[in-house]
Scaffold this active site. Sequence first.
Site, short mmCIF file in Angstrom:
data_model
loop_
_atom_site.label_atom_id
_atom_site.label_comp_id
_atom_site.label_asym_id
_atom_site.label_seq_id
_atom_site.Cartn_x
_atom_site.Cartn_y
_atom_site.Cartn_z
N SER B 46 0.87 -1.17 0.00
CA SER B 46 0.00 0.00 0.00
C SER B 46 0.91 1.22 0.00
O SER B 46 1.77 1.35 0.88
CB SER B 46 -0.89 -0.02 1.25
N GLU B 47 0.76 2.11 -1.00
CA GLU B 47 1.80 3.12 -1.21
C GLU B 47 1.86 4.19 -0.12
O GLU B 47 2.78 4.98 -0.08
CB GLU B 47 1.67 3.77 -2.60
N ASN B 48 0.88 4.20 0.79
CA ASN B 48 0.97 5.12 1.92
C ASN B 48 1.89 4.59 3.02
O ASN B 48 2.03 5.23 4.06
CB ASN B 48 -0.43 5.42 2.48
N GLY B 49 2.53 3.43 2.80
CA GLY B 49 3.59 3.03 3.70
C GLY B 49 3.42 1.70 4.40
O GLY B 49 3.71 1.58 5.58
N SER B 88 8.45 4.04 0.68
CA SER B 88 7.44 3.35 -0.11
C SER B 88 7.67 3.56 -1.60
O SER B 88 7.61 2.62 -2.40
CB SER B 88 6.05 3.87 0.28
#
Lengths: 248, 213
Positions: B46-49, B88
């Site tokens: 998930s690209e938010n971390g 990320s």
Amino acid sequence: MAGPTSRKVFPDAKAALAGILKDDMTIMAGGFGLCGVAETLVDAIKETGVKGLTVISNNAGVDGIHLGKLLETRQIRKMISSYVGENKIFAQQYLAGELELEFNPQGTLAERIRAGGAGIPAFYTATGYGTVIAEGKDVREFPNSPRFAGRKYIMETGLWADIALVHAWKGDTEGNLIYRKTARNFNPMMATAATVTIAEVEHLFPAGELEPDQIHTPGIYVKRIVHTPNAPKRIENRTTRPHPTPTH
Amino acid sequence: MAWSREEMAARAAKELKDGFYVNLGIGIPTLVSNFIPEGISVALQSENGMMGMGPFPYEGEEDPDLINAGKQTVTELPISSYFSSSDSFAMIRGGHIDLSILGAMQVAQNGDLANWMIPGKMVKGMGGAMDLVAGVKKVVVVMEHEAKGESKLLKSCNLPLTGAGVVDMVITDLGVFEIDRSGKTPMKLIELATGVTEAEIREKTDADYISAL
């Protein structure tokens, strides 16, 4: 009992912002959506009435919450963001030409902030090559690099702000910070990339009580801290699954 | 007859290989996680971390500090890790993610992708899409074949691009296409959806392609 104190610890958000706000300044605001945002500090900025702000933040809050409040009061002149889809006031002001907007790809935004904090004026990335994002930007190839040959890269510049507002789970009186789960997001980079970084922390400890090996943001980056134990933590899209049916 | 959204997601899930690190976009791509084949284990980024994203939490167990890129509450798994946005995207841009499955407004036969803006309409922003298509090893698009009777698979995109020459595979409700990013070989039709004929695809596709059925 008095809480922990030091020259970095301020009694509340208003005090933590005292003497450093000016019209037309640039502010970084950590968070992804409403997760890991320094909402108490943003609310305090609204109260000061400072205006003409350039705000660097991945998102623009939602209507009536976080940066949405500064949009309502028209204190923001320009946003540098990657995605602003949750905010109707934003759309209205942008379409009316009252708000300037600079879209950055999310990874480019994160890296521009990291670079600014690390003293790196610019870097090259493949992200955005061949798109409108690349317009007017320096394009380079690296034919002698085994890793980077054969593609084109665009130059992106480091970002720096007058103030960074970050949110952390735990902090100590030295300014060391620990984030929690996906509330970390943009906060660690932003903490490094401003003249004055202010952290609001859910839990404040005397120096020495946090495990040094677990610190995410060393205190050198943090000039001011405020303890906000009662700040709201919001969920934008609450999604759940049903509890499994007991089988007996 | 054509594939439903679920059938498109199930077809996309066949691109998963054991041990893959995968980023799924919003919409039909999110459904792919419901069709991970038996015996295959993948980690969702998930690209938010977060790496190793788990399912939605049980009611009452939502954590405001634990969300996905769509700002939905999720859970962690034994393999999970958390990291900053720059870490990320270092993962994404550095080519460490094996597969990105995402939606699109248009795809061109040379692999150009448009999925972030329609001129004259309020633009929400590209989020992480430009980084994903520029950095992930394999990019699979899942989309309807047509929008309002117009082919979304084109000779060239007329919407602003998210990335130039970035798509490796397109799965629509009508079939599956392979694209050679280098442009050395033309786009290939490799599979028909249930009950769809090649003639139907030919009629509904603006892009040039060769049949490799």
